[in-house]
Design a protein around this motif. Structure first.
Motif, PDB file in Angstrom:
ATOM      1  N   ALA A   8       0.839  -1.208   0.000  1.00 43.73           N
ATOM      2  CA  ALA A   8       0.000   0.000   0.000  1.00 43.73           C
ATOM      3  C   ALA A   8       0.869   1.252   0.000  1.00 43.73           C
ATOM      4  CB  ALA A   8      -0.928   0.000   1.210  1.00 43.73           C
ATOM      5  N   HIS A   9       1.959   1.208   0.725  1.00 46.32           N
ATOM      6  CA  HIS A   9       2.884   2.341   0.783  1.00 46.32           C
ATOM      7  C   HIS A   9       3.495   2.615  -0.586  1.00 46.32           C
ATOM      8  CE1 HIS A   9       6.687   4.412   1.818  1.00 46.32           C
ATOM      9  NE2 HIS A   9       5.891   5.044   2.653  1.00 46.32           N
ATOM     10  N   ASP A  10       3.929   1.573  -1.272  1.00 45.71           N
ATOM     11  CA  ASP A  10       4.524   1.733  -2.608  1.00 45.71           C
ATOM     12  C   ASP A  10       3.511   2.291  -3.604  1.00 45.71           C
ATOM     13  OD1 ASP A  10       6.920   0.770  -1.632  1.00 45.71           O
ATOM     14  OD2 ASP A  10       6.653  -1.258  -2.427  1.00 45.71           O
ATOM     15  N   VAL A  11       2.288   1.763  -3.564  1.00 44.24           N
ATOM     16  CA  VAL A  11       1.236   2.248  -4.466  1.00 44.24           C
ATOM     17  C   VAL A  11       0.962   3.727  -4.211  1.00 44.24           C
ATOM     18  CG1 VAL A  11      -1.232   2.051  -5.011  1.00 44.24           C
ATOM     19  CG2 VAL A  11       0.165  -0.012  -4.819  1.00 44.24           C
ATOM     20  N   LEU A  12       0.904   4.101  -2.931  1.00 47.53           N
ATOM     21  CA  LEU A  12       0.651   5.502  -2.584  1.00 47.53           C
ATOM     22  C   LEU A  12       1.778   6.411  -3.053  1.00 47.53           C
ATOM     23  CD1 LEU A  12      -0.947   7.736  -1.223  1.00 47.53           C
ATOM     24  CD2 LEU A  12       0.129   7.089   0.944  1.00 47.53           C
ATOM     25  N   ASP A  13       3.017   6.011  -2.839  1.00 58.18           N
ATOM     26  CA  ASP A  13       4.149   6.824  -3.295  1.00 58.18           C
ATOM     27  C   ASP A  13       4.074   7.080  -4.794  1.00 58.18           C
ATOM     28  OD1 ASP A  13       5.244   7.126  -0.798  1.00 58.18           O
ATOM     29  OD2 ASP A  13       6.847   5.663  -1.088  1.00 58.18           O
ATOM     30  N   ASP A  14       3.803   6.037  -5.553  1.00 58.56           N
ATOM     31  CA  ASP A  14       3.698   6.188  -7.013  1.00 58.56           C
ATOM     32  C   ASP A  14       2.537   7.110  -7.391  1.00 58.56           C
ATOM     33  OD1 ASP A  14       5.863   4.481  -7.279  1.00 58.56           O
ATOM     34  OD2 ASP A  14       4.644   2.727  -7.802  1.00 58.56           O
ATOM     35  N   ALA A  15       1.400   6.950  -6.711  1.00 57.04           N
ATOM     36  CA  ALA A  15       0.222   7.768  -7.036  1.00 57.04           C
ATOM     37  C   ALA A  15       0.452   9.237  -6.690  1.00 57.04           C
ATOM     38  CB  ALA A  15      -0.999   7.233  -6.294  1.00 57.04           C
ATOM     39  N   MET A  16       1.096   9.501  -5.560  1.00 58.53           N
ATOM     40  CA  MET A  16       1.356  10.894  -5.178  1.00 58.53           C
ATOM     41  C   MET A  16       2.308  11.562  -6.162  1.00 58.53           C
ATOM     42  SD  MET A  16      -0.442  11.942  -2.667  1.00 58.53           S
ATOM     43  CE  MET A  16       0.306  13.282  -1.765  1.00 58.53           C
ATOM     44  N   ARG A  17       3.322  10.828  -6.578  1.00 59.32           N
ATOM     45  CA  ARG A  17       4.262  11.398  -7.545  1.00 59.32           C
ATOM     46  C   ARG A  17       3.557  11.658  -8.876  1.00 59.32           C
ATOM     47  NH1 ARG A  17       9.836  11.868  -8.079  1.00 59.32           N
ATOM     48  NH2 ARG A  17      10.258  10.571  -6.273  1.00 59.32           N
ATOM     49  N   ALA A  18       2.716  10.724  -9.302  1.00 58.16           N
ATOM     50  CA  ALA A  18       2.001  10.880 -10.573  1.00 58.16           C
ATOM     51  C   ALA A  18       0.993  12.029 -10.507  1.00 58.16           C
ATOM     52  CB  ALA A  18       1.296   9.581 -10.956  1.00 58.16           C
ATOM     53  N   ALA A  19       0.345  12.193  -9.355  1.00 51.98           N
ATOM     54  CA  ALA A  19      -0.684  13.222  -9.222  1.00 51.98           C
ATOM     55  C   ALA A  19      -0.112  14.612  -9.023  1.00 51.98           C
ATOM     56  CB  ALA A  19      -1.604  12.895  -8.045  1.00 51.98           C
ATOM     57  N   SER A  20       1.120  14.696  -8.516  1.00 54.80           N
ATOM     58  CA  SER A  20       1.642  16.024  -8.211  1.00 54.80           C
ATOM     59  C   SER A  20       3.115  16.170  -8.556  1.00 54.80           C
ATOM     60  CB  SER A  20       1.422  16.346  -6.734  1.00 54.80           C
ATOM     61  OG  SER A  20       2.026  15.378  -5.900  1.00 54.80           O
ATOM     62  N   GLY A  21       3.958  15.426  -7.908  1.00 60.98           N
ATOM     63  CA  GLY A  21       5.395  15.579  -8.117  1.00 60.98           C
ATOM     64  C   GLY A  21       5.913  16.802  -7.393  1.00 60.98           C
ATOM     65  N   TRP A  22       7.168  17.132  -7.675  1.00 57.74           N
ATOM     66  CA  TRP A  22       7.770  18.309  -7.033  1.00 57.74           C
ATOM     67  C   TRP A  22       8.920  18.846  -7.873  1.00 57.74           C
ATOM     68  CZ3 TRP A  22       6.547  13.874  -4.303  1.00 57.74           C
ATOM     69  CH2 TRP A  22       7.496  12.858  -4.345  1.00 57.74           C
ATOM     70  N   GLU A  23       8.899  18.564  -9.160  1.00 55.74           N
ATOM     71  CA  GLU A  23       9.984  19.008 -10.039  1.00 55.74           C
ATOM     72  C   GLU A  23       9.900  20.483 -10.387  1.00 55.74           C
ATOM     73  OE1 GLU A  23       8.317  16.051 -10.587  1.00 55.74           O
ATOM     74  OE2 GLU A  23       9.975  14.866  -9.780  1.00 55.74           O
ATOM     75  N   THR A  24       8.700  21.036 -10.411  1.00 59.30           N
ATOM     76  CA  THR A  24       8.517  22.454 -10.726  1.00 59.30           C
ATOM     77  C   THR A  24       7.740  23.104  -9.579  1.00 59.30           C
ATOM     78  OG1 THR A  24       6.358  22.219 -11.797  1.00 59.30           O
ATOM     79  CG2 THR A  24       8.325  21.869 -13.196  1.00 59.30           C
ATOM     80  N   PRO A  25       7.771  24.428  -9.493  1.00 60.42           N
ATOM     81  CA  PRO A  25       6.964  25.080  -8.455  1.00 60.42           C
ATOM     82  C   PRO A  25       5.474  24.713  -8.540  1.00 60.42           C
ATOM     83  CG  PRO A  25       8.601  26.606  -9.260  1.00 60.42           C
ATOM     84  CD  PRO A  25       8.666  25.385 -10.161  1.00 60.42           C
ATOM     85  N   ALA A  26       4.927  24.613  -9.746  1.00 62.57           N
ATOM     86  CA  ALA A  26       3.510  24.245  -9.893  1.00 62.57           C
ATOM     87  C   ALA A  26       3.258  22.819  -9.392  1.00 62.57           C
ATOM     88  CB  ALA A  26       3.079  24.383 -11.349  1.00 62.57           C
ATOM     89  N   ASP A  27       4.176  21.905  -9.705  1.00 59.50           N
ATOM     90  CA  ASP A  27       4.066  20.524  -9.199  1.00 59.50           C
ATOM     91  C   ASP A  27       4.110  20.523  -7.675  1.00 59.50           C
ATOM     92  OD1 ASP A  27       4.102  19.536 -11.809  1.00 59.50           O
ATOM     93  OD2 ASP A  27       6.236  18.988 -11.732  1.00 59.50           O
ATOM     94  N   TYR A  28       5.017  21.298  -7.130  1.00 59.57           N
ATOM     95  CA  TYR A  28       5.193  21.349  -5.686  1.00 59.57           C
ATOM     96  C   TYR A  28       3.946  21.902  -4.994  1.00 59.57           C
ATOM     97  CZ  TYR A  28       7.632  22.152  -1.229  1.00 59.57           C
ATOM     98  OH  TYR A  28       8.015  22.140   0.091  1.00 59.57           O
ATOM     99  N   VAL A  29       3.317  22.914  -5.587  1.00 62.49           N
ATOM    100  CA  VAL A  29       2.067  23.448  -5.051  1.00 62.49           C
ATOM    101  C   VAL A  29       1.012  22.348  -5.044  1.00 62.49           C
ATOM    102  CG1 VAL A  29       0.118  25.006  -5.534  1.00 62.49           C
ATOM    103  CG2 VAL A  29       2.456  25.880  -5.525  1.00 62.49           C
ATOM    104  N   ARG A  30       0.881  21.591  -6.149  1.00 60.25           N
ATOM    105  CA  ARG A  30      -0.090  20.494  -6.203  1.00 60.25           C
ATOM    106  C   ARG A  30       0.195  19.455  -5.123  1.00 60.25           C
ATOM    107  NH1 ARG A  30       0.152  21.176 -11.510  1.00 60.25           N
ATOM    108  NH2 ARG A  30       1.665  19.523 -11.842  1.00 60.25           N
ATOM    109  N   PHE A  31       1.479  19.112  -4.954  1.00 62.43           N
ATOM    110  CA  PHE A  31       1.875  18.152  -3.923  1.00 62.43           C
ATOM    111  C   PHE A  31       1.431  18.652  -2.546  1.00 62.43           C
ATOM    112  CE2 PHE A  31       5.145  17.286  -0.665  1.00 62.43           C
ATOM    113  CZ  PHE A  31       4.949  15.918  -0.513  1.00 62.43           C
ATOM    114  N   LEU A  32       1.732  19.905  -2.227  1.00 64.51           N
ATOM    115  CA  LEU A  32       1.358  20.453  -0.930  1.00 64.51           C
ATOM    116  C   LEU A  32      -0.160  20.497  -0.760  1.00 64.51           C
ATOM    117  CD1 LEU A  32       3.947  23.376  -0.621  1.00 64.51           C
ATOM    118  CD2 LEU A  32       3.956  21.219   0.666  1.00 64.51           C
ATOM    119  N   GLN A  33      -0.880  20.852  -1.819  1.00 65.17           N
ATOM    120  CA  GLN A  33      -2.340  20.902  -1.725  1.00 65.17           C
ATOM    121  C   GLN A  33      -2.930  19.513  -1.486  1.00 65.17           C
ATOM    122  OE1 GLN A  33      -3.227  23.114  -5.342  1.00 65.17           O
ATOM    123  NE2 GLN A  33      -3.608  24.965  -4.136  1.00 65.17           N
ATOM    124  N   LEU A  34      -2.388  18.503  -2.154  1.00 62.91           N
ATOM    125  CA  LEU A  34      -2.864  17.142  -1.922  1.00 62.91           C
ATOM    126  C   LEU A  34      -2.547  16.681  -0.507  1.00 62.91           C
ATOM    127  CD1 LEU A  34      -2.010  15.426  -5.325  1.00 62.91           C
ATOM    128  CD2 LEU A  34      -4.278  15.913  -4.406  1.00 62.91           C
TER     129      LEU A  34
END
Length: 179
Positions: A8-34
């Motif tokens: 479950a942890h591995d699936v969640l890590d992959d889903a969070m990266r796919a849904a947001s990421g943190w490579e760009t400021p916009a990605d990072y904002v999405r990550f923080l919002q999620l």
């Protein structure tokens, strides 16, 4: 518990990266919002069900601080969180999953700094928080080697509920800011 929740942890890590990421400021904002949308209901559940010694520090205020520093708003809370069990062992599992995420945050912090560069000014109050790491250390020492099969099953059910909740939030992939 780590073995019981590894998939479950591995699936969640992959889903969070796919849904947001943190490579760009916009990605990072999405990550923080999620993160914010998922954590608000879990923190509220723990406030209702956890004794003080099992209630991790709240991180949503740090996430909101980081979002405001990026001229973004915290989103409304995500869906309601509930654990199938509410006994002390299940509460321990919920706290374990939420607090353990601080370890992942340290890895993400390193990636954010490496990817974005330290001169970009991305705020990292949430990722760099030491209070949750300290709580995690205290909690881990308490639970290592304790409990039987039933306690492990109940704690694992609580942890799995957190992973499922975060996964559902990541799958929505759209955190709508509150007005």
């Amino acid at each position: 518990m780590r073995e019981a929740t590894a998939r479950a942890h591995d699936v969640l890590d992959d889903a969070m990266r796919a849904a947001s990421g943190w490579e760009t400021p916009a990605d990072y904002v999405r990550f923080l919002q999620l993160q914010h949308a998922a954590r608000v209901p879990v923190e509220a559940w723990l406030d209702r069900h956890a004794p003080a010694d099992l209630n991790p520090p709240h991180m949503t205020s740090l996430i909101a601080q980081d979002l405001r520093a990026m001229n973004a708003n915290p989103p409304c809370a995500g869906q309601v969180f509930s654990s199938p069990l509410q006994d002390r062992d299940a509460v321990l599992g919920v706290a374990w999953a939420l607090a353990g995420s601080a370890l992942g945050n340290r890895s993400i912090l390193k990636e954010v700094r490496r990817t974005a560069g330290t001169g970009t000014g991305l705020p990292v109050a949430f990722l760099g928080d030491s209070e949750m790491i300290a709580f995690w250390g205290r909690l881990r020492r308490r639970i290592e080697g304790k409990g039987g099969d039933e306690q492990l099953a109940n704690a694992s059910a609580g942890a799995a509920a957190v992973f499922d909740h975060f996964l559902a939030t990541a799958m929505q992939a759209e955190a709508v800011p509150c007005s």
